[in-house]
Scaffold this motif. Structure first.
Motif, PDB file in Angstrom:
ATOM      1  N   PHE A  64      57.299  81.856  30.822  1.00  0.00           N
ATOM      2  CA  PHE A  64      56.461  81.400  29.686  1.00  0.00           C
ATOM      3  C   PHE A  64      55.360  82.428  29.346  1.00  0.00           C
ATOM      4  O   PHE A  64      54.702  82.898  30.289  1.00  0.00           O
ATOM      5  CB  PHE A  64      56.111  80.057  29.847  1.00  0.00           C
ATOM      6  N   ASN A  65      55.281  82.753  28.160  1.00  0.00           N
ATOM      7  CA  ASN A  65      53.918  83.395  27.937  1.00  0.00           C
ATOM      8  C   ASN A  65      52.972  82.414  27.180  1.00  0.00           C
ATOM      9  O   ASN A  65      53.228  82.055  26.065  1.00  0.00           O
ATOM     10  CB  ASN A  65      54.352  84.492  26.740  1.00  0.00           C
ATOM     11  N   VAL A  66      52.152  82.031  27.932  1.00  0.00           N
ATOM     12  CA  VAL A  66      51.115  80.986  27.513  1.00  0.00           C
ATOM     13  C   VAL A  66      50.182  81.256  26.470  1.00  0.00           C
ATOM     14  O   VAL A  66      49.722  82.625  26.598  1.00  0.00           O
ATOM     15  CB  VAL A  66      50.558  80.289  28.612  1.00  0.00           C
ATOM     16  N   SER A  67      50.010  80.610  25.657  1.00  0.00           N
ATOM     17  CA  SER A  67      49.147  80.837  24.368  1.00  0.00           C
ATOM     18  C   SER A  67      48.462  79.645  23.580  1.00  0.00           C
ATOM     19  O   SER A  67      49.499  78.904  23.263  1.00  0.00           O
ATOM     20  CB  SER A  67      49.513  81.804  23.307  1.00  0.00           C
ATOM     21  N   PRO A  68      47.196  79.393  23.604  1.00  0.00           N
ATOM     22  CA  PRO A  68      46.007  80.511  23.998  1.00  0.00           C
ATOM     23  C   PRO A  68      45.877  80.012  25.622  1.00  0.00           C
ATOM     24  O   PRO A  68      46.582  79.109  26.258  1.00  0.00           O
ATOM     25  CB  PRO A  68      44.687  79.880  23.382  1.00  0.00           C
ATOM     26  N   LEU A  69      45.291  80.837  26.512  1.00  0.00           N
ATOM     27  CA  LEU A  69      44.981  80.727  27.699  1.00  0.00           C
ATOM     28  C   LEU A  69      44.322  79.526  28.119  1.00  0.00           C
ATOM     29  O   LEU A  69      44.615  78.789  28.995  1.00  0.00           O
ATOM     30  CB  LEU A  69      44.103  81.929  28.219  1.00  0.00           C
ATOM     31  N   HIS A  70      43.469  79.059  27.349  1.00  0.00           N
ATOM     32  CA  HIS A  70      42.599  77.731  27.618  1.00  0.00           C
ATOM     33  C   HIS A  70      42.820  76.800  26.411  1.00  0.00           C
ATOM     34  O   HIS A  70      42.911  76.982  25.403  1.00  0.00           O
ATOM     35  CB  HIS A  70      40.974  78.079  27.479  1.00  0.00           C
ATOM     36  N   LEU A  71      43.356  75.542  26.796  1.00  0.00           N
ATOM     37  CA  LEU A  71      43.550  74.491  25.882  1.00  0.00           C
ATOM     38  C   LEU A  71      42.376  73.490  25.877  1.00  0.00           C
ATOM     39  O   LEU A  71      41.857  73.037  27.101  1.00  0.00           O
ATOM     40  CB  LEU A  71      44.815  73.710  26.486  1.00  0.00           C
ATOM     41  N   GLU A  72      42.041  73.053  24.665  1.00  0.00           N
ATOM     42  CA  GLU A  72      41.246  71.986  24.504  1.00  0.00           C
ATOM     43  C   GLU A  72      41.823  70.749  24.945  1.00  0.00           C
ATOM     44  O   GLU A  72      43.023  70.386  24.594  1.00  0.00           O
ATOM     45  CB  GLU A  72      40.598  72.004  23.141  1.00  0.00           C
ATOM     46  N   ILE A  73      40.942  69.588  25.462  1.00  0.00           N
ATOM     47  CA  ILE A  73      41.411  68.378  25.648  1.00  0.00           C
ATOM     48  C   ILE A  73      41.585  67.731  24.290  1.00  0.00           C
ATOM     49  O   ILE A  73      40.936  67.672  23.275  1.00  0.00           O
ATOM     50  CB  ILE A  73      40.265  67.585  26.344  1.00  0.00           C
ATOM     51  N   GLY A  74      42.900  67.015  24.305  1.00  0.00           N
ATOM     52  CA  GLY A  74      43.520  66.234  23.241  1.00  0.00           C
ATOM     53  C   GLY A  74      43.896  67.138  21.978  1.00  0.00           C
ATOM     54  O   GLY A  74      44.618  66.593  20.957  1.00  0.00           O
ATOM     55  N   LYS A  75      44.037  68.417  21.882  1.00  0.00           N
ATOM     56  CA  LYS A  75      44.426  68.991  20.792  1.00  0.00           C
ATOM     57  C   LYS A  75      45.819  69.766  21.276  1.00  0.00           C
ATOM     58  O   LYS A  75      46.079  69.970  22.484  1.00  0.00           O
ATOM     59  CB  LYS A  75      43.559  70.430  20.721  1.00  0.00           C
ATOM     60  N   VAL A  76      46.732  69.459  20.183  1.00  0.00           N
ATOM     61  CA  VAL A  76      48.277  69.833  20.670  1.00  0.00           C
ATOM     62  C   VAL A  76      48.336  71.401  20.141  1.00  0.00           C
ATOM     63  O   VAL A  76      48.047  71.927  19.105  1.00  0.00           O
ATOM     64  CB  VAL A  76      48.930  69.089  19.640  1.00  0.00           C
ATOM     65  N   TYR A  77      49.002  72.275  20.928  1.00  0.00           N
ATOM     66  CA  TYR A  77      49.206  73.594  20.830  1.00  0.00           C
ATOM     67  C   TYR A  77      50.746  73.933  20.900  1.00  0.00           C
ATOM     68  O   TYR A  77      51.580  73.251  21.539  1.00  0.00           O
ATOM     69  CB  TYR A  77      48.713  74.467  21.972  1.00  0.00           C
ATOM     70  N   LYS A  78      51.124  74.882  19.789  1.00  0.00           N
ATOM     71  CA  LYS A  78      52.584  75.024  19.811  1.00  0.00           C
ATOM     72  C   LYS A  78      52.815  76.595  19.996  1.00  0.00           C
ATOM     73  O   LYS A  78      54.070  77.292  19.754  1.00  0.00           O
ATOM     74  CB  LYS A  78      53.257  74.597  18.642  1.00  0.00           C
ATOM     75  N   GLU A  79      51.918  77.471  20.294  1.00  0.00           N
ATOM     76  CA  GLU A  79      51.940  78.767  20.460  1.00  0.00           C
ATOM     77  C   GLU A  79      52.677  79.433  21.475  1.00  0.00           C
ATOM     78  O   GLU A  79      53.229  80.396  21.495  1.00  0.00           O
ATOM     79  CB  GLU A  79      50.481  79.444  20.557  1.00  0.00           C
ATOM     80  N   THR A  80      52.932  78.763  22.701  1.00  0.00           N
ATOM     81  CA  THR A  80      53.378  79.343  23.812  1.00  0.00           C
ATOM     82  C   THR A  80      54.994  79.607  23.744  1.00  0.00           C
ATOM     83  O   THR A  80      55.623  78.812  22.939  1.00  0.00           O
ATOM     84  CB  THR A  80      53.275  78.238  25.081  1.00  0.00           C
ATOM     85  N   LYS A  81      55.399  80.661  24.057  1.00  0.00           N
ATOM     86  CA  LYS A  81      56.839  81.218  24.114  1.00  0.00           C
ATOM     87  C   LYS A  81      57.478  81.405  25.082  1.00  0.00           C
ATOM     88  O   LYS A  81      56.884  81.434  26.177  1.00  0.00           O
ATOM     89  CB  LYS A  81      56.554  82.709  23.134  1.00  0.00           C
ATOM     90  N   MET A  82      58.848  81.212  25.235  1.00  0.00           N
ATOM     91  CA  MET A  82      59.675  81.137  26.483  1.00  0.00           C
ATOM     92  C   MET A  82      60.745  82.290  26.166  1.00  0.00           C
ATOM     93  O   MET A  82      61.122  82.537  25.101  1.00  0.00           O
ATOM     94  CB  MET A  82      60.470  79.977  26.516  1.00  0.00           C
ATOM     95  N   LEU A  83      60.738  82.994  27.467  1.00  0.00           N
ATOM     96  CA  LEU A  83      61.790  83.989  27.525  1.00  0.00           C
ATOM     97  C   LEU A  83      63.032  83.363  28.401  1.00  0.00           C
ATOM     98  O   LEU A  83      62.656  82.743  29.739  1.00  0.00           O
ATOM     99  CB  LEU A  83      61.513  85.267  28.247  1.00  0.00           C
ATOM    100  N   LEU A  84      64.412  83.455  28.145  1.00  0.00           N
ATOM    101  CA  LEU A  84      65.308  82.842  29.005  1.00  0.00           C
ATOM    102  C   LEU A  84      65.999  84.057  29.306  1.00  0.00           C
ATOM    103  O   LEU A  84      66.728  84.712  28.368  1.00  0.00           O
ATOM    104  CB  LEU A  84      66.175  81.881  28.373  1.00  0.00           C
ATOM    105  N   ASP A  85      66.231  84.536  30.779  1.00  0.00           N
ATOM    106  CA  ASP A  85      66.834  85.686  31.187  1.00  0.00           C
ATOM    107  C   ASP A  85      66.474  87.015  30.582  1.00  0.00           C
ATOM    108  O   ASP A  85      67.157  87.668  29.915  1.00  0.00           O
ATOM    109  CB  ASP A  85      68.461  85.561  30.875  1.00  0.00           C
TER     110      ASP A  85
END
Length: 173
Positions: A64-85
């Protein structure tokens, strides 16, 4: 059960890629590192549950390439991306939020049948997708049906127990 956070990380080393460990260990103190560890763990667990496999899955296959690094409480984020193999997975979206200072939630959403996404950042057909809802214990058991008659003696015995077991000294018997 580990004696320290570094020892715990050593035990869990094979569960994350070097890139993920780099992000986890880049946090400024051990508690923030542990927080980032649990964020990554929630993401990995959400994917495993979405594809219906157990923890026997090689977790280093997913990164996982997490984004943003810091999450606010209660806010929903969809920026994190995943690599498979090692390949970026475009068909998966990960919704993340923080319930409070100590709890991360991640939901893996695979490609939905009948919904074609073409060169768009739109993640849902709904204008305002639902947010996470914090449920109380009463909410969860409201529609529950008892499997056995109530036993007040059992409940009294349960309530009289200590919150956590007391560690016995190795010298006392």
């Amino acid at each position: 059960g580990s004696s320290s956070i570094p020892h715990f990380f050593h035990i869990m080393k094979r569960q994350f890629t070097e890139t993920e460990w780099g992000v986890i260990k880049s946090m400024s103190n051990e508690w923030m590192q542990l927080d980032m560890f649990y964020r990554h763990w929630a993401l990995k667990e959400s994917f495993l549950k979405a594809i219906g496999v157990g923890i026997g899955f090689n977790l280093q296959r997913i990164e996982f390439n997490v984004s943003p690094l810091h999450l606010e409480i209660g806010k929903v984020y969809k920026e994190t991306k995943m690599l498979l193999d090692g390949e970026k997975e475009e068909e998966w979206t990960f919704e993340e939020t923080r319930l409070d200072d100590r709890h991360h939630v991640a939901v893996a959403l695979g490609k939905q049948e009948g919904f074609v996404q073409k060169d768009s950042d739109v993640q849902s057909m709904e204008p305002n997708p639902p947010q996470f809802t914090l449920l109380t214990f009463e909410d969860l058991v409201a529609s529950g049906i008892p499997v056995a008659p109530e036993d007040s003696a059992y409940w009294d015995n349960f309530c009289s127990k200590q919150e956590s077991p007391v560690k016995q000294s190795s010298h006392s018997r």
